[in-house]
Enzyme design. Structure first.
Site, PDB file in Angstrom:
ATOM      1  N   HIS A 141       0.844  -1.196   0.000  1.00 21.15           N
ATOM      2  CA  HIS A 141       0.000   0.000   0.000  1.00 21.15           C
ATOM      3  C   HIS A 141       0.878   1.244   0.000  1.00 21.15           C
ATOM      4  CE1 HIS A 141      -3.160   2.830   0.969  1.00 21.15           C
ATOM      5  NE2 HIS A 141      -4.022   1.847   0.697  1.00 21.15           N
ATOM      6  N   HIS A 142       0.444   2.255  -0.725  1.00 26.55           N
ATOM      7  CA  HIS A 142       1.179   3.514  -0.805  1.00 26.55           C
ATOM      8  C   HIS A 142       1.406   4.118   0.586  1.00 26.55           C
ATOM      9  CE1 HIS A 142       2.915   6.162  -3.696  1.00 26.55           C
ATOM     10  NE2 HIS A 142       2.045   5.876  -4.633  1.00 26.55           N
TER      11      HIS A 142
END
Length: 149
Positions: A141-142
């Site tokens: 995930h960013h």
């Protein structure tokens, strides 16, 4: 328990995700099999998973989850139930094991959201590629990786 508050940017990455908007990033890494791949093409996945697990200490975020804490907001906390085996999946592409088949699999993996009840990453070990190769499809995930050097 180690607690680290999410940055405003990381919180936005979590808040805007939904529906067709995925906020994870990914990579497909292809390896020459060497002694990790048997003559029949099968991958020693258990050995690869042990190697991955041994290196996770360098990036503690891989063992943390996002929790809402009253008075603090969203924070990263160590996941006491963390097990690398819950994040690393083992699969194979059908013969002939082409790069196009690998990319189709990666597209399916990347089209699915990450489970927010767990640390925000997953990996797929892919055996059966031509030439005795195997691949690692990695999705994070960013919010987990933004700003990490």
């Amino acid at each position: 328990m180690d607690i680290d508050k999410l940055s405003a940017t990381d919180r936005v990455f979590l808040d805007i995700e939904g529906g067709a908007i995925m906020m994870h990033i990914g990579a497909v890494i292809v390896f020459e099999g060497g002694d990790l791949v048997a003559p029949d093409g099968s991958l020693d996945a258990a050995r690869v998973i042990r190697m991955l697990d041994a290196n996770l200490g360098a990036a503690p975020r891989f063992r943390q989850v996002v929790k809402e804490v009253t008075g603090l907001g969203a924070v990263w906390v160590d996941d006491p139930r963390f097990r690398v085996e819950r994040h690393v999946h083992h699969t194979a592409v059908p013969r002939p094991g082409t790069d196009a088949q690998l990319m189709a699999l990666a597209g399916r993996v990347f089209s699915q959201p990450l489970d927010r009840r767990r640390p925000l990453w997953e990996a797929w070990l892919v055996e059966g590629l031509t030439g005795g190769r195997f691949a690692l499809i990695l999705k994070t995930h960013h919010a987990m990786t933004d700003g990490v050097a």
